[in-house]
Design an enzyme around this catalytic site. Structure first.
Site, PDB file in Angstrom:
ATOM      1  N   ARG A  82       0.850  -1.204   0.000  1.00  0.00           N
ATOM      2  CA  ARG A  82       0.000   0.000   0.000  1.00  0.00           C
ATOM      3  C   ARG A  82       0.875   1.239   0.000  1.00  0.00           C
ATOM      4  O   ARG A  82       1.851   1.336   0.738  1.00  0.00           O
ATOM      5  CB  ARG A  82      -0.912   0.013   1.208  1.00  0.00           C
ATOM      6  N   ARG A  91      -6.992   0.336  -3.396  1.00  0.00           N
ATOM      7  CA  ARG A  91      -5.920   0.026  -2.447  1.00  0.00           C
ATOM      8  C   ARG A  91      -5.656  -1.464  -2.385  1.00  0.00           C
ATOM      9  O   ARG A  91      -6.567  -2.271  -2.478  1.00  0.00           O
ATOM     10  CB  ARG A  91      -6.240   0.566  -1.063  1.00  0.00           C
ATOM     11  N   ASP A  94      -6.423  -2.397   3.136  1.00  0.00           N
ATOM     12  CA  ASP A  94      -6.897  -1.394   4.078  1.00  0.00           C
ATOM     13  C   ASP A  94      -7.215  -2.108   5.382  1.00  0.00           C
ATOM     14  O   ASP A  94      -7.991  -3.073   5.384  1.00  0.00           O
ATOM     15  CB  ASP A  94      -8.151  -0.705   3.526  1.00  0.00           C
ATOM     16  N   ASP A  96      -8.452  -1.234   9.292  1.00  0.00           N
ATOM     17  CA  ASP A  96      -8.974  -0.194  10.178  1.00  0.00           C
ATOM     18  C   ASP A  96      -9.380  -0.784  11.520  1.00  0.00           C
ATOM     19  O   ASP A  96     -10.006  -1.852  11.569  1.00  0.00           O
ATOM     20  CB  ASP A  96     -10.218   0.468   9.573  1.00  0.00           C
TER      21      ASP A  96
END
Length: 163
Positions: A82, A91, A94, A96
């Site tokens: 990334r 992307r 990811d 989170d």
């Protein structure tokens, strides 16, 4: 005493050295050392990302504080290829932080619970598979309730068909 648990959202919509977006999400889960991983979900992209995403949710135990754990997630994202780019763009990976078993956290640009998770089916549906009874510390609702509430929302047809 058991270490805190983090609920993590994982997503990819670009190939990586691990293969397809689905293979990338599986490899990221392995790199994280997840305790539980949801099924993989194919979802449409939000914004200019273009291609659809493969999404999942995972539970990870870690004694690291949230800021240090976020730094670890960002390092994993970089190791998967990334690169900084535009918001909402495509992307490779990811990761989170969505929830933390210790409740609310805010510091250094990090807010837990994730400010937008209550409005994202691609986060709530996978998370409901592995942590349906986890309560949002701000609303008191469970992940299952949040997911069901989002599923129940339907657009109102303001222009019914003419007879």
């Amino acid at each position: 005493m058991a270490p805190p648990i983090y609920a993590i959202a994982l997503g990819s919509n670009r190939r990586s050295r691990h293969g397809s977006p689905a293979d990338t999400v599986k490899a990221a889960a392995e790199a994280l050392g997840v305790e539980r991983l949801s099924a993989l979900h194919s979802t449409t992209a939000l914004g200019p990302a273009g291609r659809g995403f493969t999404n999942a949710a995972a539970l990870v135990s870690s004694a690291r504080d949230p800021a240090d754990f976020l730094a670890e997630l960002k390092a994993i994202e970089r190791s998967f290829g990334r690169r900084p780019g535009r918001r909402w763009g495509p992307r490779v990976l990811d990761l989170d932080i969505i929830l933390w078993s210790e409740g609310f956290y805010e510091a250094q640009g990090l807010v837990i619970p994730h400010p937008s998770f209550r409005e994202r089916r691609f986060v709530l549906d996978p998370l409901a598979e592995i942590a349906p009874n986890w309560r949002d510390p701000l609303t008191g609702l469970t992940v299952r309730q949040l997911s069901a509430g989002l599923a129940a929302r339907r657009p109102v047809d303001r222009h019914p068909p003419r007879a």
